[in-house]
Write a protein that holds these residues in place. Sequence first.
Motif, PDB file in Angstrom:
ATOM      1  N   ARG A   7      21.835  58.818  16.430  1.00  0.00           N
ATOM      2  CA  ARG A   7      22.842  59.413  15.562  1.00  0.00           C
ATOM      3  C   ARG A   7      22.354  60.721  14.958  1.00  0.00           C
ATOM      4  O   ARG A   7      23.103  61.699  14.872  1.00  0.00           O
ATOM      5  CB  ARG A   7      23.205  58.419  14.452  1.00  0.00           C
ATOM      6  CG  ARG A   7      24.347  58.869  13.566  1.00  0.00           C
ATOM      7  CD  ARG A   7      24.832  57.751  12.661  1.00  0.00           C
ATOM      8  NE  ARG A   7      23.849  57.420  11.645  1.00  0.00           N
ATOM      9  CZ  ARG A   7      24.020  56.458  10.728  1.00  0.00           C
ATOM     10  NH1 ARG A   7      25.134  55.738  10.760  1.00  0.00           N
ATOM     11  NH2 ARG A   7      23.105  56.215   9.824  1.00  0.00           N
ATOM     12  N   ARG A   8      21.083  60.746  14.570  1.00  0.00           N
ATOM     13  CA  ARG A   8      20.556  61.974  13.985  1.00  0.00           C
ATOM     14  C   ARG A   8      20.382  63.058  15.038  1.00  0.00           C
ATOM     15  O   ARG A   8      20.621  64.234  14.768  1.00  0.00           O
ATOM     16  CB  ARG A   8      19.228  61.664  13.295  1.00  0.00           C
ATOM     17  CG  ARG A   8      19.428  60.832  12.035  1.00  0.00           C
ATOM     18  CD  ARG A   8      18.124  60.415  11.417  1.00  0.00           C
ATOM     19  NE  ARG A   8      18.370  59.733  10.144  1.00  0.00           N
ATOM     20  CZ  ARG A   8      17.433  59.108   9.449  1.00  0.00           C
ATOM     21  NH1 ARG A   8      16.187  59.080   9.907  1.00  0.00           N
ATOM     22  NH2 ARG A   8      17.737  58.500   8.308  1.00  0.00           N
TER      23      ARG A   8
ATOM     24  N   LYS B  86      22.231  63.377  17.651  1.00  0.00           N
ATOM     25  CA  LYS B  86      23.579  63.888  17.933  1.00  0.00           C
ATOM     26  C   LYS B  86      24.012  64.883  16.866  1.00  0.00           C
ATOM     27  O   LYS B  86      24.599  65.925  17.170  1.00  0.00           O
ATOM     28  CB  LYS B  86      24.577  62.739  18.004  1.00  0.00           C
ATOM     29  CG  LYS B  86      25.988  63.153  18.375  1.00  0.00           C
ATOM     30  CD  LYS B  86      26.895  61.940  18.464  1.00  0.00           C
ATOM     31  CE  LYS B  86      28.313  62.353  18.889  1.00  0.00           C
ATOM     32  NZ  LYS B  86      28.926  63.300  17.962  1.00  0.00           N
ATOM     33  N   SER B  87      23.688  64.568  15.605  1.00  0.00           N
ATOM     34  CA  SER B  87      24.021  65.505  14.536  1.00  0.00           C
ATOM     35  C   SER B  87      23.273  66.817  14.702  1.00  0.00           C
ATOM     36  O   SER B  87      23.841  67.902  14.546  1.00  0.00           O
ATOM     37  CB  SER B  87      23.704  64.869  13.180  1.00  0.00           C
ATOM     38  OG  SER B  87      23.933  65.775  12.131  1.00  0.00           O
ATOM     39  N   GLU B  88      21.982  66.720  15.048  1.00  0.00           N
ATOM     40  CA  GLU B  88      21.209  67.940  15.258  1.00  0.00           C
ATOM     41  C   GLU B  88      21.707  68.715  16.475  1.00  0.00           C
ATOM     42  O   GLU B  88      21.729  69.947  16.468  1.00  0.00           O
ATOM     43  CB  GLU B  88      19.730  67.583  15.432  1.00  0.00           C
ATOM     44  CG  GLU B  88      19.089  67.023  14.170  1.00  0.00           C
ATOM     45  CD  GLU B  88      17.660  66.571  14.418  1.00  0.00           C
ATOM     46  OE1 GLU B  88      17.201  66.718  15.573  1.00  0.00           O
ATOM     47  OE2 GLU B  88      17.013  66.088  13.466  1.00  0.00           O
TER      48      GLU B  88
ATOM     49  N   ASP C 144      24.798  68.748  17.523  1.00  0.00           N
ATOM     50  CA  ASP C 144      26.033  69.417  17.102  1.00  0.00           C
ATOM     51  C   ASP C 144      25.712  70.679  16.308  1.00  0.00           C
ATOM     52  O   ASP C 144      26.363  71.720  16.485  1.00  0.00           O
ATOM     53  CB  ASP C 144      26.885  68.464  16.261  1.00  0.00           C
ATOM     54  CG  ASP C 144      27.430  67.299  17.077  1.00  0.00           C
ATOM     55  OD1 ASP C 144      27.497  67.431  18.313  1.00  0.00           O
ATOM     56  OD2 ASP C 144      27.782  66.267  16.482  1.00  0.00           O
ATOM     57  N   GLN C 145      24.714  70.581  15.436  1.00  0.00           N
ATOM     58  CA  GLN C 145      24.328  71.769  14.676  1.00  0.00           C
ATOM     59  C   GLN C 145      23.772  72.855  15.595  1.00  0.00           C
ATOM     60  O   GLN C 145      24.083  74.041  15.423  1.00  0.00           O
ATOM     61  CB  GLN C 145      23.300  71.385  13.616  1.00  0.00           C
ATOM     62  CG  GLN C 145      23.827  70.444  12.547  1.00  0.00           C
ATOM     63  CD  GLN C 145      22.750  70.044  11.560  1.00  0.00           C
ATOM     64  OE1 GLN C 145      21.623  70.526  11.632  1.00  0.00           O
ATOM     65  NE2 GLN C 145      23.099  69.147  10.636  1.00  0.00           N
TER      66      GLN C 145
ATOM     67  N   GLN D 222      25.056  60.354   0.657  1.00  0.00           N
ATOM     68  CA  GLN D 222      24.753  59.045   1.221  1.00  0.00           C
ATOM     69  C   GLN D 222      24.583  58.053   0.093  1.00  0.00           C
ATOM     70  O   GLN D 222      23.794  58.241  -0.815  1.00  0.00           O
ATOM     71  CB  GLN D 222      23.471  59.102   2.051  1.00  0.00           C
ATOM     72  CG  GLN D 222      23.139  57.762   2.712  1.00  0.00           C
ATOM     73  CD  GLN D 222      21.877  57.856   3.502  1.00  0.00           C
ATOM     74  OE1 GLN D 222      21.146  58.822   3.396  1.00  0.00           O
ATOM     75  NE2 GLN D 222      21.602  56.848   4.297  1.00  0.00           N
TER      76      GLN D 222
END
Length: 920
Positions: free
Chosen positions: A597-598, A600-602, A604-605, A915
């Motif tokens: 998940r992290r 994927k977030s990175e 996307d960034q 969070q």
Amino acid sequence: MGRGKLRIYLGAAPGVGKTYAMLSEAHRRVERGTDCVVAFVEHHDRPRTEVMLHGLEQTPRRELDHRGSRFTEMDVDAVLKRAPAVALVDELAHTNVPGSRNVKRWQDVEELLAAGIDVVSTVNIQHLESLGDVVESITGVRQRETVPDEVVRRADQIELVDMSPEALRRRMAHGNIYRPDKVDAALSNYFRPGNLTALRELALLWVADRVDAYLTEYRSEHRVSKIWGSRERIVVGLTGGPEGRTLIRRAARLAEKGAGGEVLAVYIARSDGLTSASPKELAVQRTLVEDLGGTFHHVVGDDIPAALLDFARGANATQIVLGSSRRKAWQYVFGPGVGATVARESGPDLDVHIVTHEEVAKGRGLPVARGARLGRSRIVGGRLTGVGGPVLLALLLTHIDADLGIANDMLLFLSLTVAAALLGGLLPALASAAFGSLLLNYYFAPPLHRFTVSDPKNILAIAVFFGVAVSVASVVDLAARRTHQAARLRAESEILSFLAGSVLRGETSLEALLERVRETFGMESAALLERTSEVDPWTCAGSVGPRQRVGRPEDADVDVPVGAHMALALSGRVLPAEDRRVLAAFAAQAAVVLDRRRLKSEADQARALAEGNRIRTALLAAVSHDLRTPLAGIKAAVSSLRSDDVEWSEEDRAELLAGIEDGADRLDHLVGNLLDMSRLQTGTVTPLIREVDLDEVVPMALGGVPEDSVELEIPETLPMVAVDPGLLERSVANLVENAVKYSPPGERVMVAASALAQRVEVRVVDRGPGVPDDAKDRIFEPFQRYGDAPRGAGVGLGLAVARGFAEAMSGTLDAEDTPGGGLTMVLTLRAVHHGGGAAAEGPAGEGAPEPVGADVDGRAVVPGEIPAGAGADGPAAATVDRAAGATAGPPASEAAGTAATAAAEGAATATAERQAPCGA
């Protein structure tokens, strides 16, 4: 002084008679001598409601000025000073005018209740906060004024004011609700029979749930264990086998036969290890239950029939649905089974349905996930067989006349030893062998009734019997243990393979994985904790279950470390050591899911940064090429005009000035598109939506093209659209300019609009060369120019900006082929079908959203009661200060890019996502 009591009249729609019922209640209380005053009641010019106010004391209202208009609100201080026994407060969900004591009227009511004043109020079902999305999907109208559900649920009394859709529409047609000029529009839009029927059902179900919650609370307080069949609740007992889907569908059909039927599927797992069902099958059955409108429950209990009955009685269920046993006929010697036991002990108030299915009597097979430990009933049975069995057998053989011989007697005692090994394991079998040897010696080996043996052959026989018994018991116990271990390994492998497959395919989120851990091991909650170093505090990366407040792994019942700075924490019970192997695999997979998940977030960034770099590169190219062209033309023209060597004629001077003006216009257009694209890429475009007519905005978007190049067809009967006028004008302008650029000489561009269901489509039609299907999406990308467009014709941002603005207004922009050749741009916008004012979003009159102003912090407010239909020229019109966060009402050309400008100046409100800790 105690807290006052709250009574609420709840209605499904405006006009059902909530205020009338409230005033009638007030008259009854006044007749009984109760001190009752009207704190705030709005009659909305309804004669019958206005008459009901006669004879009731009314407290003076507070007058407030807002944006040049005067409004009235409830004067809380005056009501508190008057201190009546009962206060009538209409429209609980109302938003007060800025400057009032509280933001919302329900907060005013809370003050009155805290002061010991009883309050009678009204509210419509569409104003409940949790039902906003449901009501919008039914009516197409988003309610701005809402009240938290908890405020209404805490009411001491809730009375539903009900009216059939046909009766309500008759009231509307007779002019009892709205003015005659508003009746036709209301009947054909918000007050359609389908809308009213759906809202009525929503109100009935909500009140039914409230009554059900009160009934549950009452039964709990009074310790009522007997089932009260107030509504059909059907409990489905699941085993995790393939027959579960049949049972769920059957229960759903039973629930449909009665109004308000509810299906509760329950799986009961033993507390001694992994669950005994296939996790994959349980996941499928959970999804099926939820798709059919039921709920899935996971319960831990060793006695399955008792746990199932306790759950059914606790849920006040009326029926239980079970499947016919999958056991074979010979397996019934171990007991009657769950179905028969539940049916016998259910009592007269709980019906039990035994449903046949394709798996009946096919055998249950090996337990999928049972540990090597034996159940309590088997342990007790083995001990009784090992100790009491030989005694009973000796008594039986000594009281019959048949002389079987010591060899046959030994075989009978040996069979008891084998039975004890099968039931209770090795220790009961050893006890059976020892007792059997002593009894054989005492009763059957001469001399009888003495623990001595005269014949050496009998000594050898008894010794051989004991050795054979011990050997057989050991082999049987070892085989049983190997069988259980194989079953457990099979369960673990199935769980791990399904887990690994779902995680590798990316089908499982962190919360879903933690829920799977909780259900598999029968725990109450599961959480994944992490920290950055040994000295930092633990933070919660994800959690599920009711008991989620775990600050440290040490606080949990079970914790499994994952690396140096991460741990999986479970609460509920302590697990045996053999379960930790599977639990460690779950913990490792949870860490993988969190890392994915992290990542994927990175990613996307990084993708956003790469896109930004591409935009910047293209921007540099545009600045170095396209922007220099108009600048070079302007500079050449200005240099020529300033030259003293040439005497320019008036015609030449005018031509050079025209060239300067044309270059400046082109430069302004290019810079505007570049700024708009940069705001779209950074997400700073905040549309300020209001309701406008297309014929007010679209004509103003044609100012940048020749007058005779566009043909406009916008019917006056089109509904209004919810858009930002500035963004809409810029989008249409870019589309028209692009169409005119590629249209053949003499061909006019067609701009037409039409309504379709809940949408309005604006079509920009040209007769140019068109675009192939594979390029229709590519032309909307930034800095893309299709075909042989010459340099200086633009930087390729017009269509990208148009689509970005359309999507920012919740619309769409697509390209289609024009019949006969050419390209058609289809701009789809959200239609507003009611006849309210500039910002009205509900039915006019009672309970209707009112014209919206803006507070200094940009928060939308509703400034008092304004007659329906007050448009942009009425009080609190849409023309407000841009700094307050609203789009200006004057010509749309002035408002072009308003949202982007406001965002650039810091007027947009940023929402930071934080969070929450475990259990927050």
